[in-house]
Structure formats: C-alpha cells, structure tokens
Design a protein around this motif. Sequence first.
Motif, short mmCIF file in Angstrom:
data_model
loop_
_atom_site.label_atom_id
_atom_site.label_comp_id
_atom_site.label_asym_id
_atom_site.label_seq_id
_atom_site.Cartn_x
_atom_site.Cartn_y
_atom_site.Cartn_z
N TYR A 1 132.35 -43.82 78.06
CA TYR A 1 131.81 -43.12 76.88
C TYR A 1 132.68 -43.33 75.66
O TYR A 1 132.19 -43.62 74.57
CB TYR A 1 131.68 -41.63 77.18
N TYR A 2 133.99 -43.19 75.81
CA TYR A 2 134.88 -43.27 74.65
C TYR A 2 135.28 -44.70 74.30
O TYR A 2 135.48 -45.02 73.13
CB TYR A 2 136.14 -42.43 74.91
N GLY A 3 135.43 -45.57 75.33
CA GLY A 3 135.77 -46.95 75.06
C GLY A 3 137.16 -47.10 74.46
O GLY A 3 138.06 -46.27 74.67
N GLY A 4 137.35 -48.16 73.71
CA GLY A 4 138.60 -48.37 73.00
C GLY A 4 139.78 -48.64 73.91
O GLY A 4 139.65 -49.18 75.00
N LYS A 5 140.97 -48.23 73.43
CA LYS A 5 142.20 -48.49 74.17
C LYS A 5 142.23 -47.72 75.51
O LYS A 5 142.78 -48.21 76.50
CB LYS A 5 143.42 -48.11 73.33
N TYR A 6 141.64 -46.53 75.48
CA TYR A 6 141.60 -45.75 76.73
C TYR A 6 140.80 -46.48 77.80
O TYR A 6 141.23 -46.58 78.95
CB TYR A 6 140.98 -44.38 76.44
N ASP A 7 139.67 -47.04 77.42
CA ASP A 7 138.84 -47.80 78.35
C ASP A 7 139.61 -49.02 78.86
O ASP A 7 139.61 -49.32 80.06
CB ASP A 7 137.55 -48.23 77.65
N SER A 8 140.29 -49.72 77.96
CA SER A 8 141.06 -50.91 78.37
C SER A 8 142.18 -50.53 79.34
O SER A 8 142.42 -51.23 80.34
CB SER A 8 141.66 -51.60 77.14
N LEU A 9 142.84 -49.41 79.08
CA LEU A 9 143.93 -48.98 79.96
C LEU A 9 143.42 -48.64 81.35
O LEU A 9 144.01 -49.05 82.36
CB LEU A 9 144.63 -47.76 79.34
N VAL A 10 142.30 -47.91 81.41
CA VAL A 10 141.72 -47.54 82.71
C VAL A 10 141.30 -48.78 83.49
O VAL A 10 141.57 -48.91 84.69
CB VAL A 10 140.53 -46.58 82.52
N MET A 11 140.66 -49.72 82.82
CA MET A 11 140.17 -50.91 83.52
C MET A 11 141.31 -51.83 83.94
O MET A 11 141.23 -52.48 84.98
CB MET A 11 139.19 -51.67 82.62
N ARG A 12 142.39 -51.89 83.16
CA ARG A 12 143.54 -52.69 83.59
C ARG A 12 144.21 -52.07 84.82
O ARG A 12 144.68 -52.78 85.71
CB ARG A 12 144.56 -52.80 82.45
N ALA A 13 144.24 -50.75 84.88
CA ALA A 13 144.77 -50.08 86.06
C ALA A 13 143.89 -50.39 87.28
O ALA A 13 144.40 -50.63 88.39
CB ALA A 13 144.85 -48.58 85.83
N CYS A 14 142.58 -50.42 87.08
CA CYS A 14 141.67 -50.79 88.18
C CYS A 14 141.91 -52.23 88.61
O CYS A 14 141.88 -52.53 89.82
CB CYS A 14 140.22 -50.60 87.74
#
Length: 289
Positions: free
Chosen positions: A114-127
């Motif tokens: 929903y929010y995207g941005g840096k938060y989304d990138s951080l979560v997906m890199r952790a995945c």
Amino acid sequence: MSQVSQGKAGNSPWKRFVRKFSRQRMGMVALVVVVILFLLMLIGPSISPFDPAEPDYNAVMEGPSGSHWMGTDDFGRDIFSRVLNGTRISLAVGLSSVFGGALIGMFFGLTAGYYGGKYDSLVMRACDVLFAFPGILLAIAIIAILGPGLPNVVVAVAVFTIPSIIRIVRGETLALKNKTYIEAARATGLRDREIIWRHIFPGTISVVLVYVTMRIGSAILIAASLSFLGMGAQPPTPEWGAMLSSGRDYLTTAPHVAMFPGLAILVTCLAFNLLGDALRDALDRKLTD
C-alpha cells in the motif's frame, strides 16, 4: 419477484463456492481426511489404547497384531497410540507456525504494497535474503541459533513462511489499491489504516487461505524433518518425525516401526495439498461454474 430473489440467493458467492468445491472429488476426499485428522487431534489421546510413553519390555519390536494394531517399537511402546498422540503434536506445530507466519507476513505485505517507496523496497530486500536460503537450511540455521525443541521448530517454520506470504499479499495489494472503490474510499476521507483493513485486506483473504492450506502440509513435513535430524521433538515425545528417526535403524528387521509414522506424514501432507488445490479452483473466478 420471488424467483429473481431466489436466483440471486442461489448465485451467492458462498453457494457458488460450495457448488464448485463439491465437484472436486479429490478435494472432497481430502476434506474428509483433514476433518478426521482434526478430530484425532482433539480426541486422539483419550482414545489411544496405551500410554504412548510407557515402555513394555515384554513386547519389544512386535509386529502388527490384535493387541497392537501397528506393532511396537524398540521400547515396546504401542505405535498406534504414539501415532494418535503425534497427530496433535504435528498438527499443532504445523498450524501454529503457518498461521503465526501468515499474520506477520500479511501485515508487512499489506503495508508494503500500500505505501510502497523505501519501506516497500526494504521489506522486499529482506524477503530476497530469506528466499536465498532453501527452506530446510533456513530452518536448520534458526534451530542452530535457538536450540532444539518444538517451540523453536514453530519459530523456524514460521520464519520460513513469512516471505512467501509477504510476496503474495503485496502482489494482491498492488492490484487492489488503485481500484475505483479504493479511490472512492480515499475521497471520503478514510484513513490509510481503515482503507487497508476494511477494503484491501478482505480482497487478499482467498489467495492467502489457499496458500496457508497448502503450506500446512509443508510445515508438518519440515517440522518432521527437523525432528528426524534430532533438532525438533526430543524423546520420548511421540512426534512423527522423531518416530521415523527412531525406526530407521530397524527398516530391515522391523519395518513397521518407521512405516506407520511415515504413512501418517504422507497422508497428512497429501490431504492438505489436495485440499489447497481444490480451494484454489473453487475460489478462482476465472473458472466457470
């Protein structure tokens, strides 16, 4: 007018789901097996004919018979009673780990999508980091850090589940957040939290339900593998993987010691996978009635 209302009721989403699911023969069989497993999870210990942890040195390594339906192990313990009691342990580990991982994964998947941005990138890199490890190796690494035992197995399998849930829910969220009704909800002044949980979250339930159902079988298999390696349930706990491990030394002389817990694992994993397949087909709107 009444015929129109009856037609709409007969075409409700729930009735369409039941109609499509009932046509899945293997799915219906799997559902019956899963219901039986849950019943055994609840009443298995009370109907087991013997104490699963009590040895009987006068009946060591006996084959299946009228008194011991699945035979006895190297301590004379009744294998049927141990398999019944192991149903509760294996299902509890599988359910708690998968649903725990699903709750965490859905939170991060919804918010990242929903929010995207840096938060989304951080979560997906952790995945991506977690996806870099094969599931069983990741679970072994976590157990090596936390130590052996069933509670730590639950944590290890939950961590293994989280990144897959995040990726699935994030994808659904990205597809839903630009829909017209979401834009209308924003226009009415609803806060982001209300939009996520009232409007986006319900749209992800069906795909998560299918994945979780299929994941339970994998979680039980991984938990049994860890116990087989000595990292999960410890003796004399009647867990299927630990029972399989103790019976591997007697495959030529007393194959029943390993065969019955192995069959329990096979039937359980197969039932949950077939049930998940049937749920996926029944919930797929692209498939016609």
